[in-house]
Design an enzyme around this catalytic site. Structure first.
Site, short mmCIF file in Angstrom:
data_model
loop_
_atom_site.label_atom_id
_atom_site.label_comp_id
_atom_site.label_asym_id
_atom_site.label_seq_id
_atom_site.Cartn_x
_atom_site.Cartn_y
_atom_site.Cartn_z
N HIS A 48 34.20 87.18 22.32
CA HIS A 48 33.56 86.18 21.47
C HIS A 48 32.11 85.96 21.89
O HIS A 48 31.71 86.30 23.01
CB HIS A 48 34.30 84.85 21.57
CG HIS A 48 34.17 84.20 22.92
ND1 HIS A 48 34.95 84.58 24.00
CD2 HIS A 48 33.34 83.23 23.38
CE1 HIS A 48 34.62 83.86 25.06
NE2 HIS A 48 33.63 83.03 24.71
N HIS A 145 25.18 85.61 24.02
CA HIS A 145 25.79 86.78 24.65
C HIS A 145 27.27 86.89 24.33
O HIS A 145 27.90 85.94 23.85
CB HIS A 145 25.63 86.69 26.17
CG HIS A 145 26.40 85.56 26.79
ND1 HIS A 145 25.92 84.28 26.84
CD2 HIS A 145 27.64 85.53 27.36
CE1 HIS A 145 26.81 83.49 27.43
NE2 HIS A 145 27.87 84.23 27.75
#
Length: 218
Positions: A48, A145
């Site tokens: 994720h 990120h």
């Protein structure tokens, strides 16, 4: 992470979903067994990108799905997660021990929406708003990120290079010419759309971080 969080995952049918899951759950932990923290047992979390954290559970109360559905999410074709090299990166931050950086411009809108509705009282994202100020700080303080490994110690340069090679061998494109000599079109650079999860990250152990509501972008 304090409170709850909103995550953006690759669509379940996208190749990156399976690729990242395997890297996170088996390939990278087996590379360095000592990397597993006591707080990560087993050493796994869903692939994720965190859109925002710090969401008070009182906001969605007893109807988390209804709250998540009430947010005016952009259409899937408007959301592009694109990886930014060079290579895999590591920082002295537990949740950024090993990660792939994400290009900011393509996720700014959905992250701002998540922050505005989840933390800042559904405010309009306009110059000078709290969400606008947060978006300015976000690249420096948080770094958009996709995490690959959690832990208390950053990776050495040698280990980071080894991880980068494994990630690229798995078919993830981190540079126009990867470290294995591959060319730009042969790897996957990111994904479009995805699934938003609402996760209670503030109270559970990491292995228990599961969605209490989810919404597929369409």
């Amino acid at each position: 992470m304090p409170g709850s969080s909103l995550w953006l995952l690759p669509p379940p049918s996208h190749p990156l979903h399976a690729t990242l899951s395997k890297l996170i759950s088996s390939t990278l932990p087996s590379l360095e067994p000592s990397a597993a923290s006591d707080r990560v047992s087993p050493h796994f979390f869903a692939p994720h990108m965190t859109l925002t954290s710090g969401i008070s559970p009182s906001l969605y109360s007893e109807d988390p799905q209804g709250w998540l559905d009430s947010i005016p999410w952009p259409r899937a074709e408007q959301v592009r997660v694109r990886f930014e090299g060079p290579g895999v990166q590591s920082q002295d931050v537990f949740f950024r021990r090993c990660f792939i950086k994400v290009q900011l411009d393509d996720v700014r809108e959905i992250a701002g929406l998540a922050r505005a509705w989840g933390v800042n009282g559904r405010e309009d994202v306009v110059p000078g708003s709290k969400t606008d100020e947060w978006l300015r700080e976000w690249p420096r303080e948080y770094v958009p990120h996709v995490s690959l490994m959690y832990g208390d110690m950053p990776l050495s340069h040698t280990k980071l290079k080894e991880v980068t090679e494994l990630v690229e061998e798995a078919g993830i494109l981190l540079s126009e010419t990867n470290s294995n000599g591959g060319r730009g079109g042969e790897g996957v650079k990111g994904w479009d759309g995805g699934v938003v999860w609402l996760v209670e990250t503030g109270s559970n152990d990491i292995q228990d971080w599961k969605p209490i509501a989810s919404r597929e972008l369409s």
